[in-house]
Design an enzyme around this catalytic site. Structure first.
Site, PDB file in Angstrom:
ATOM      1  N   VAL A  14       0.863  -1.175   0.000  1.00 40.47           N
ATOM      2  CA  VAL A  14       0.000   0.000   0.000  1.00 40.47           C
ATOM      3  C   VAL A  14       0.899   1.224   0.000  1.00 40.47           C
ATOM      4  CG1 VAL A  14      -0.188   0.150   2.520  1.00 40.47           C
ATOM      5  CG2 VAL A  14      -2.001   1.096   1.101  1.00 40.47           C
ATOM      6  N   SER A  15       0.527   2.239  -0.784  1.00 40.98           N
ATOM      7  CA  SER A  15       1.293   3.481  -0.797  1.00 40.98           C
ATOM      8  C   SER A  15       0.790   4.401   0.298  1.00 40.98           C
ATOM      9  CB  SER A  15       1.165   4.177  -2.161  1.00 40.98           C
ATOM     10  OG  SER A  15      -0.141   4.683  -2.344  1.00 40.98           O
ATOM     11  N   THR A  16       1.533   5.463   0.569  1.00 38.65           N
ATOM     12  CA  THR A  16       1.155   6.387   1.632  1.00 38.65           C
ATOM     13  C   THR A  16      -0.222   6.975   1.380  1.00 38.65           C
ATOM     14  OG1 THR A  16       3.474   6.951   1.972  1.00 38.65           O
ATOM     15  CG2 THR A  16       1.840   8.468   2.856  1.00 38.65           C
TER      16      THR A  16
END
Length: 280
Positions: A14-16
């Site tokens: 998951v990205s920020t």
């Protein structure tokens, strides 16, 4: 004939920006993939995680690197992902990784897109979805740049953190008095001593520290002095835009410092990452 038992490696990322979106969280991905393995009676070898990391490349993703290293040793025969965009949004990287998996006879299986790379049709779908994922990443990047340009044009902040200010809502900056004192000291001291090393020494003696406790150095002093944000301007992609925040020094003071930095930079041959900018 008994069905071949599979040993699966689960990969979640998951990205920020995506961490707060329902369905994208690491925990949500792990639950779906773990339940899927139970239904298919797959043995789970390990779960490889990359949290808060973009999918634009591989070298900065420790979870992915560990997975690829274990794949070379054939510790599993299947890589199970929630969605191909979790695996890679870069077509060249996707091709490279998939070639490594194919050489080791390891299948890549997507839970939500219902394909696996164990068949020619599955590999074709994988390639098509990889192209779409890269397209989406490039379009998203263009939209982010456009949004940031519009923010800069309207005088809104274009940074997430800067010495001398605290964030004021989602668009503004407010002066941090203690840090602002350090910034103003740098400008005044440099015009007095005309030497970055001397200013850094004086700043250390006065007990000044950066936003994250960094000890003053000639390089950090130079960085402070070359930021137009301190005289009221935001810089975005090499251009200046008048900001809505309160400046810490006057434009005249800023320009005098830039002129002196330019002269000294040419004298000592110092390499500058960002060109010194004079405000007109």
């Amino acid at each position: 004939m008994a069905k071949e038992k599979r040993c699966a490696a689960l990969y979640v990322r998951v990205s920020t920006q995506e961490q707060a979106i329902e369905g994208y969280s690491l925990a949500a991905q792990e639950r779906l993939l773990t339940d899927h393995c139970k239904q298919k009676r797959y043995e789970i070898y390990d779960i490889y995680r990359d949290e808060g990391i973009s999918a634009k490349d591989i070298k900065h993703r420790p979870g992915m690197l560990r997975l690829l290293e274990d794949a070379k040793q054939k510790k599993f025969d299947t890589v199970l992902i929630w969605k191909l965009s979790r695996f890679s949004r870069s077509m060249p990287n996707l091709v490279t990784v998939c070639e490594e998996l194919d050489r080791s006879n390891i299948m890549l299986v997507s839970y939500s897109e219902a394909f696996d790379s164990g068949t020619p049709a599955g590999r074709m779908v994988r390639s098509m979805l990889g192209t779409v994922a890269q397209f989406e990443r490039e379009v998203t990047g263009e939209n982010v740049i456009l949004a940031m340009w519009e923010r800069a044009r309207r005088g809104k902040r274009t940074c997430s953190e800067v010495l001398g200010y605290d964030l004021d809502g989602k668009d503004g900056l407010k002066i941090n008095d203690q840090e602002a004192e350090y910034v103003r000291f740098c400008f005044t001291a440099y015009l007095t001593y005309k030497c970055l090393s001397d200013v850094a020494k004086k700043a250390r003696e006065a007990g000044y520290r950066g936003k994250r406790g960094k000890i003053p150095s000639p390089y950090s002093i130079c960085t402070i002095l070359s930021r137009p944000i301190y005289c009221g301007y935001n810089r975005f992609q090499g251009k200046l835009y008048k900001g809505n925040h309160k400046p810490l020094v006057s434009v005249d003071t800023y320009n005098r410092v830039q002129a002196l930095l330019k002269r000294q930079g040419k004298t000592v041959g110092r390499h500058r990452i960002d060109p010194f900018t004079t405000i007109h």
